[in-house]
Design a protein around this motif. Structure first.
Motif: not given
Length: 449
Positions: A249-250, A254-255, A257, A273, A275, A278, A359, A361, A386, A388
């Motif tokens: 997942r890291k 992200q969907t 950024n 958290l 965002l 990572e 990824a 959230w 929350y 991920n």
């Protein structure tokens, strides 16, 4: 593991020699016949244990073992003793048959043990033993007799639907017989939505373990047995690999950024958290890229010291992220096949879940009395969950409705309503039932509102 293989080999040697010596005296009823029956039965049990032990170590079963098993069964069949009921050992409460003992190893092999984790191979062997008297073998093909073995030309059992045997008197057809109904009944008596989080420690297998193996056997013994249809093309270079859901997942983007600031405002006060993407705290492994298809990747883990061990992460059912030499992004897959038969290399087969992961959230909001806004703390503030997750887009996906969600089992709540945190464009999504599960992941269907 080598000591265990040596033990079963030597025990099989002893029983095999004794059965051969007893055969000339076993034609007539009496002590010699009873001793012959029990000796052959125990020899076949040892052969089954030997086959299982190799599969526990991600090794294929040697052709020599199939030759020994066929020879032992043929000894009993020539005397008409294959269907005789007896107790293999005095302490065992249930009776067995020589035919059932031979079918233990044959049925386990046709149940695709190479696609099971070691603990599930052990469980599959126990399930096969439990339904042993429901398995069937005959001279000709019939209902429930999909597989075959040739006693005159011993080799690994084959699937008659894909590889018909050459005509011959030594061909024996076998299969699940009436055991499929028993397996289906076992599934119905267990929780259909069992998750890996409820795994028990100790000797017992969890409901999730049982469901995983029962469904696996039903699939590979049934009429709709999976078949590889997609062609594979050769690949070269190094395949970078990260293992486990947390690293996966890291690694994936992200969907969006660019919306991290808006999401951060939504999640004000959640300092722990992350965002944006990572930093992955795991160094990628380098595998030798072997081949690739639309839905799978083949690779070799090269090294003279490669040995399957309890602490080895490479295991059937483990999720991982992969990066091919020419790919700018990470793919997501699950280890589905392992073979450690060749020294110095571990052959790995990975099912590709998606080449385009994202990824995301999620904020669990619930509905009515279970809404997260009603979860007031002692300080008067409201708490939210929350999580991920990773969105999996199949090759033919056209919208969010075609996506699946990959997440940690600890965070999965079937039917829960969540808010997908995308800044001003946040949307509600309801988690559906689990589509697939593994040691550290759940793949769930979802419904976007």
């Amino acid at each position: 593991q080598q000591k265990l293989l040596a033990f079963w080999n030597r025990l099989l040697d002893a029983y095999e020699a004794s059965a051969t010596e007893l055969e000339p005296h076993a034609a007539k009823a009496g002590a010699a016949q009873e001793a012959f029956d029990q000796t052959v039965c125990r020899a076949l049990r040892a052969a089954g244990q030997l086959a299982k032990t190799r599969r526990l170590a991600y090794q294929s079963v040697e052709s020599a073992l199939w030759e020994r098993l066929c020879r032992l069964y043929l000894l009993a069949e020539r005397l008409g003793r294959q269907g005789t009921e007896l107790r293999a050992f005095r302490a065992e409460p249930l009776s067995t048959r020589i035919e059932a003992e031979a079918l233990r190893a044959l049925a386990l092999e046709t149940g695709a043990p190479e696609k099971l984790a070691p603990e599930h191979v052990e469980l599959a062997y126990r399930i096969v033993a439990r339904v042993g008297n429901s398995l069937a073998m005959a001279d000709g093909q019939g209902p429930g007799l999909r597989f075959w073995v040739d006693l005159a030309h011993p080799a690994a059992p084959a699937d008659g639907a894909r590889q018909p045997p050459a005509p011959g008197a030594g061909v024996r057809w076998f299969g699940p017989g009436t055991s499929l109904a028993r397996l289906d009944e076992m599934v119905k008596h267990n929780d259909a939505n069992a998750l890996p989080t409820e795994r028990r420690f100790g000797r017992d297998f969890s409901v999730w373990d049982k469901m995983t193996v029962l469904r696996h056997l039903l699939l590979y013994w049934g009429e709709d047995r999976p078949e590889r249809l997609e062609p594979r093309s050769r690949a070269e270079g190094e395949l970078q690999v990260l293992h486990g859901f947390s690293a996966t997942r890291k690694a994936v983007p992200q969907t969006d950024n660019s919306e991290a600031g808006a999401i951060a405002e939504t999640l004000k006060g959640k300092k722990n958290l992350a965002l944006a993407a990572e930093e992955v705290d795991q160094a990628p492994e380098a595998w030798a890229f072997r081949d690739v298809s639309a839905s799978g990747v083949g690779a070799d883990v090269i090294g003279a010291e490669v040995k399957p061990a309890p602490n080895l992460w490479i295991k059937v059912g483990k999720v991982c992220a992969l990066k091919a030499p020419a790919s700018p992004t990470w793919w997501v897959g699950v280890v589905r096949f392992l073979d450690a038969s060749n020294r110095g290399a571990l052959r790995v087969g990975v099912e590709l879940l998606t080449r385009h992961p994202r990824a995301l959230w999620l904020k669990f909001v619930g509905e009515g009395q279970t809404a997260a806004a009603n979860w007031e703390t002692s300080s008067g503030a409201y708490t939210y969950e929350y999580v991920n997750v990773v969105m999996l887009f199949p090759e033919k996906a056209r919208s969010l409705n075609d996506a699946l969600l990959l997440m940690s089992p600890e965070n999965f709540i079937g039917g829960a309503m969540c808010e997908a945190l995308m800044g001003e464009k946040s949307r509600l999504v309801r988690l559906g039932p689990p589509v697939a599960t593994g040691d550290d992941f759940v793949i769930a269907a979802c419904e976007w509102q």
